[in-house]
Design an enzyme around this catalytic site. Structure first.
Site: not given
Ligand code: ZN
Length: 379
Positions: A170, A173, A263, A339
């Protein structure tokens, strides 16, 4: 006064500059129109002036919860990034700026430019343990580059484990590639005993940027075709998702013993892991490895915690198009999505910077200790 986003990873459209207290902007969606949240632009104004920038379409962004308690990131020198007073109300994100210099760059998170990406590759290739490998081309004809760190080849030395680390499926990010930079330089530091021990036991395969097209285009979540790469792993194609296609090919050649997919999360103000508990053949062995990895990462970095995170998938219910689940199942290995927050880590908050590129880099270094803690038990 003017605003431009006509540069690498830029994203903003100007609706109105007429009123300094109500500058109206909108975020341009990714190709395909499904996702948007990433913004990155430069404001040129008068020193001493006070501006209020309103992102008018914030209420239709991909993760509206991401705006709650969010503060926009800014820099005058494009090195030191700080937070600007920001509020979200009635679908509008309002950012306040008091100009200290002529130009200020404002972004969703500290950008990681395509130039810096190439600088990183150019720098690490000069280390004797590092090799660059061209895996293939993206849809916009950019290089997809693998960095291999290690003095042996996993396919010829059966005792060496294969650790795979990927970032920026992504593209918005950006903290993911900052983490990779911190991790890579620590891994190549001759005075870092953790890195030295890890490299005696494993070859490390790193893709610093899985989605260079989306990165340069200023996308939040997708590649040049508007495809979310982290939903392509069970059936990648050269037409839709060459990035995943090429990486899986290489993974088949090296094998995978540990997978770390890096991420950022728009909404949750914590650093956390999402594992493969819902994959069909998740086992006691993988659960034990996951627990050990988690406990050591907690000790290695007080920014990491395991109390808050996504809901854990029930056994057998995982989405197998997601990288972590697909890799865990296909290679029967420990796989985790890491994350990091766009906002801040509420356990160790910093009002000036929030979560930052520097903290991302340090978490990259800390991750090596968690990898070393499990490397002997990966098979
Ligand atoms: Zn992501």
């Amino acid at each position: 006064m003017r605003i431009t986003a006509n540069f690498d990873a830029g994203n903003i459209e100007v609706i109105s500059l007429e009123n300094k207290q109500d500058i109206q902007l909108s975020i341009r969606p990714d190709a395909g129109g499904e996702f948007f949240q990433w913004f990155n632009f430069r404001l040129s104004g008068e020193i001493g002036d006070h501006y209020v920038l309103n992102i008018m379409n914030a209420g239709e962004a991909s993760y509206v919860k991401g705006w709650e308690n969010y503060q926009a990131v800014a820099s005058y020198d494009r090195e030191d990034w700080f937070r600007l007073p920001t509020t979200y109300k009635d679908g509008k994100l309002s950012i306040t700026v008091d100009m200290a210099y002529d130009n200020i760059q404002i972004a969703y998170f500290a950008p990681y430019s395509y130039e810096r990406h190439q600088d990183l590759l150019a720098t690490v290739q000069m280390h004797p343990l590092a090799t660059l490998e061209h895996l293939g081309e993206t849809l916009d004809k950019r290089d997809l580059t693998l960095v291999k760190i290690g003095n042996g080849d996993s396919s010829s030395d059966v005792n060496k484990r294969s650790i795979w680390i990927i970032a920026r499926q992504h593209p918005g990010e950006t903290m993911a590639e900052w983490l990779i930079e911190g991790l890579l330089y620590s891994l190549l530091d001759e005075d870092n005993a953790t890195a030295k021990q890890l490299l005696e036991k494993a070859n490390v395969y790193i893709v610093p940027n899985m989605n260079p097209d989306g990165s340069v285009r200023g996308h939040l979540r997708t590649n040049a075709a508007g495809v979310n790469l982290n939903r392509e792993w069970s059936n990648p194609s050269l037409e839709r998702s060459p990035e995943v296609f090429h990486i899986i090919n290489k993974m088949e050649a090296t094998g995978v013993d540990l997978f770390y997919d890096v991420h950022g999360d728009e909404a949750l103000p914590y650093v956390f892991l999402a594992g493969s508990q819902g994959a069909p053949s998740y086992s006691e062995r993988l659960a034990h490895l996951r627990d050990r990895f988690t406990e050591v990462l907690k000790l290695a970095s007080a920014d990491f915690q395991s109390e808050y995170g996504y809901e854990i998938d029930a056994p057998g219910t995982a989405n197998m198009t997601v990288a972590t689940n697909w890799v865990a199942e296909h290679f029967d290995c420990l796989a985790n999505t890491l994350e990091m927050p766009f906002k801040d880590n509420d356990n160790v908050p910093d009002a000036d910077t929030g979560w930052s590129l520097e903290r991302s880099m340090k978490l990259g270094e800390a991750s090596l200790l968690a990898m070393l803690a499990v490397v002997d038990d990966l098979r």
